[in-house]
Design an enzyme around this catalytic site. Structure first.
Site, PDB file in Angstrom:
ATOM      1  N   LYS A  78       0.790  -1.239   0.000  1.00  0.00           N
ATOM      2  CA  LYS A  78       0.000   0.000   0.000  1.00  0.00           C
ATOM      3  C   LYS A  78       0.822   1.290   0.000  1.00  0.00           C
ATOM      4  CE  LYS A  78      -3.405  -1.150  -0.602  1.00  0.00           C
ATOM      5  NZ  LYS A  78      -3.787  -1.924  -1.830  1.00  0.00           N
ATOM      6  N   THR A  97       7.484  -6.941  -5.827  1.00  0.00           N
ATOM      7  CA  THR A  97       7.585  -7.681  -4.565  1.00  0.00           C
ATOM      8  C   THR A  97       7.266  -6.781  -3.378  1.00  0.00           C
ATOM      9  OG1 THR A  97       8.981  -9.110  -3.203  1.00  0.00           O
ATOM     10  CG2 THR A  97      10.067  -7.206  -4.144  1.00  0.00           C
ATOM     11  N   HIS A  98       6.747  -7.411  -2.308  1.00  0.00           N
ATOM     12  CA  HIS A  98       6.609  -6.705  -1.025  1.00  0.00           C
ATOM     13  C   HIS A  98       7.559  -7.305   0.014  1.00  0.00           C
ATOM     14  CE1 HIS A  98       3.245  -4.392  -2.349  1.00  0.00           C
ATOM     15  NE2 HIS A  98       2.344  -5.343  -2.298  1.00  0.00           N
ATOM     16  N   SER A 105      -4.226   2.876   4.712  1.00  0.00           N
ATOM     17  CA  SER A 105      -4.515   2.242   3.417  1.00  0.00           C
ATOM     18  C   SER A 105      -4.494   0.713   3.549  1.00  0.00           C
ATOM     19  CB  SER A 105      -3.479   2.712   2.384  1.00  0.00           C
ATOM     20  OG  SER A 105      -3.716   2.115   1.150  1.00  0.00           O
TER      21      SER A 105
HETATM   22  S1  PPS Z   1      -0.633  -2.942  -3.263  1.00  0.00           S
HETATM   23  O1  PPS Z   1      -1.869  -3.764  -3.086  1.00  0.00           O
HETATM   24  O2  PPS Z   1       0.282  -3.134  -2.132  1.00  0.00           O
HETATM   25  O3  PPS Z   1       0.025  -3.162  -4.541  1.00  0.00           O
HETATM   26  O4  PPS Z   1      -1.169  -1.434  -3.163  1.00  0.00           O
HETATM   27  P1  PPS Z   1      -0.361  -0.150  -3.633  1.00  0.00           P
HETATM   28  O5  PPS Z   1      -0.536   0.028  -5.071  1.00  0.00           O
HETATM   29  O6  PPS Z   1       1.029  -0.190  -3.085  1.00  0.00           O
HETATM   30  O7  PPS Z   1      -1.082   1.017  -2.834  1.00  0.00           O
HETATM   31  C1  PPS Z   1      -2.410   1.415  -3.062  1.00  0.00           C
HETATM   32  C2  PPS Z   1      -2.501   2.830  -2.563  1.00  0.00           C
HETATM   33  O8  PPS Z   1      -1.909   3.702  -3.537  1.00  0.00           O
HETATM   34  C3  PPS Z   1      -2.875   4.629  -3.988  1.00  0.00           C
HETATM   35  N1  PPS Z   1      -2.681   4.965  -5.403  1.00  0.00           N
HETATM   36  C4  PPS Z   1      -2.512   6.223  -5.845  1.00  0.00           C
HETATM   37  N2  PPS Z   1      -2.445   7.391  -5.169  1.00  0.00           N
HETATM   38  C5  PPS Z   1      -2.310   8.523  -5.918  1.00  0.00           C
HETATM   39  N3  PPS Z   1      -2.234   8.528  -7.275  1.00  0.00           N
HETATM   40  C6  PPS Z   1      -2.296   7.365  -7.968  1.00  0.00           C
HETATM   41  N4  PPS Z   1      -2.234   7.386  -9.293  1.00  0.00           N
HETATM   42  C7  PPS Z   1      -2.438   6.140  -7.249  1.00  0.00           C
HETATM   43  N5  PPS Z   1      -2.548   4.838  -7.597  1.00  0.00           N
HETATM   44  C8  PPS Z   1      -2.683   4.134  -6.466  1.00  0.00           C
HETATM   45  C9  PPS Z   1      -4.204   3.916  -3.764  1.00  0.00           C
HETATM   46  O9  PPS Z   1      -5.289   4.793  -3.826  1.00  0.00           O
HETATM   47  C10 PPS Z   1      -3.959   3.307  -2.390  1.00  0.00           C
HETATM   48  O10 PPS Z   1      -3.919   4.304  -1.368  1.00  0.00           O
HETATM   49  P2  PPS Z   1      -5.213   4.739  -0.501  1.00  0.00           P
HETATM   50  O11 PPS Z   1      -4.669   5.687   0.534  1.00  0.00           O
HETATM   51  O12 PPS Z   1      -5.768   3.517   0.103  1.00  0.00           O
HETATM   52  O13 PPS Z   1      -6.124   5.432  -1.446  1.00  0.00           O
END
Ligand code: PPS
Length: 308
Positions: A62, A122-123, A153
């Protein structure tokens, strides 16, 4: 309109299927909680053979992984949107420690079959990364996000994704996090471990908050790290197509077809902002977390921006 109706149908179907799914089982590898299926196949993951031209996108869950993945894919495809829409992001860039769960999720088997050059996700905390990535000197992009928004998140993601444990209430989850009992381990150890590793390995360490505040600058950094040289108008196009609103509507980045996720509980692209934690943390939790942060971050030069 047609896309909206199709998405609506997918949501209803997946919600029904979601209700029938059980939460996954979990175990540990060297003290790190991972899905049991992953632990059971750990030898296969640990012995994964990386290649010198592999690119790895690493992160704590996240932290902005999907955002970085889409930026990378667009850079690799010179900003060509059609090419980047060839498949869902989770098929374009296999998830290393994933033992295939659903049809539209690529994991280690797909990574093994994929032609080079490969981009993988990867995480894993740095100490669990398969050694071949270090031996082959692969380029790695690590994206980190401030812990408060990251954990909020993660909490909402655990609510909506049956592959992860049920987080319970926010107050319960907060305690779980402070105890370090989360899948993929403690946020502190993760971000600090990768930060240290960048001194001895080609790792581009970037921050969610920086991409948010100046996307073009961060996209340019990634482009240079990848050895590409794109024109200004192409960079502008990538900024636009990786904005939150566009990615949320894009069926190739919004995970809407993923049946283990119930987007009615919480969408995958949920809010995408800095400072959402202010609505979730109580004052007491904030104080407690700040103390924990001070203690855990005392031995690193790494720092985070938690304010919008
Ligand atoms: S995962 O499942 O671990 O792969 O998730 P990950 O992609 O790391 O994280 C998801 C969060 O990133 C936000 N997100 C974005 N924020 C701003 N701009 C863009 N383009 C964008 N794309 C993904 C997504 O909304 C999740 O954060 P939260 O705070 O939950 O909205």
């Amino acid at each position: 309109m047609v896309e909206e109706m199709a998405n609506d149908k997918v949501e209803k179907t997946s919600e029904l299927q979601w209700g029938l799914l059980c939460r996954g089982e979990f175990s540990q590898v060297n003290g790190i909680i991972l899905q049991k299926k992953v632990c059971d196949c750990w030898d296969k993951i640990w012995n994964f053979q990386a290649k010198p031209d592999d690119l790895l996108i690493a992160s704590y869950p996240k932290a902005g992984t999907t955002w970085t993945q889409e930026i990378v894919d667009l850079i690799q495809n010179d900003g060509d949107i059609e090419k980047s829409r060839r498949a869902p992001i989770q098929l374009r860039q296999p998830f290393l420690e994933c033992i295939k769960m659903t049809k539209i999720f690529a994991g280690i088997d797909e990574a093994n079959m994929m032609p080079s050059p490969r981009t993988l996700k990867t995480h894993l905390p740095v100490q669990l990364l398969p050694p071949s990535f270090w031996e082959e000197n692969c380029k790695i992009i690590y994206v980190a996000r401030n812990p408060k928004d990251n954990l909020v998140s993660y909490y909402h993601f655990q609510r909506m994704n049956k592959l992860l444990p049920d987080p319970g209430s926010w107050d319960e989850y907060f305690e779980t996090v402070l105890a370090g009992n989360v899948v993929w381990g403690s946020w502190f150890d993760h971000v600090k471990g990768w930060w240290k590793k960048k001194d001895s390995h080609p790792i581009l360490y970037i921050f969610y908050e920086d991409i948010m505040k100046d996307p073009k600058c961060e996209i340019r950094k990634i482009m240079e790290f990848l050895g590409k040289n794109l024109k200004e108008d192409v960079l502008d196009k990538i900024v636009y197509n990786t904005s939150f609103d566009i990615m949320k509507k894009n069926p190739m980045t919004n995970y809407l077809n993923e049946i283990t996720m119930n987007h009615n509980l919480s969408p995958f692209l949920r809010k995408g902002i800095i400072g959402d934690w202010k609505k979730q943390f109580t004052e007491a939790q904030n104080k407690q977390f700040n103390e924990c942060y001070e203690k855990n971050m005392a031995d690193t030069s790494l720092s985070f921006c938690m304010e919008p």
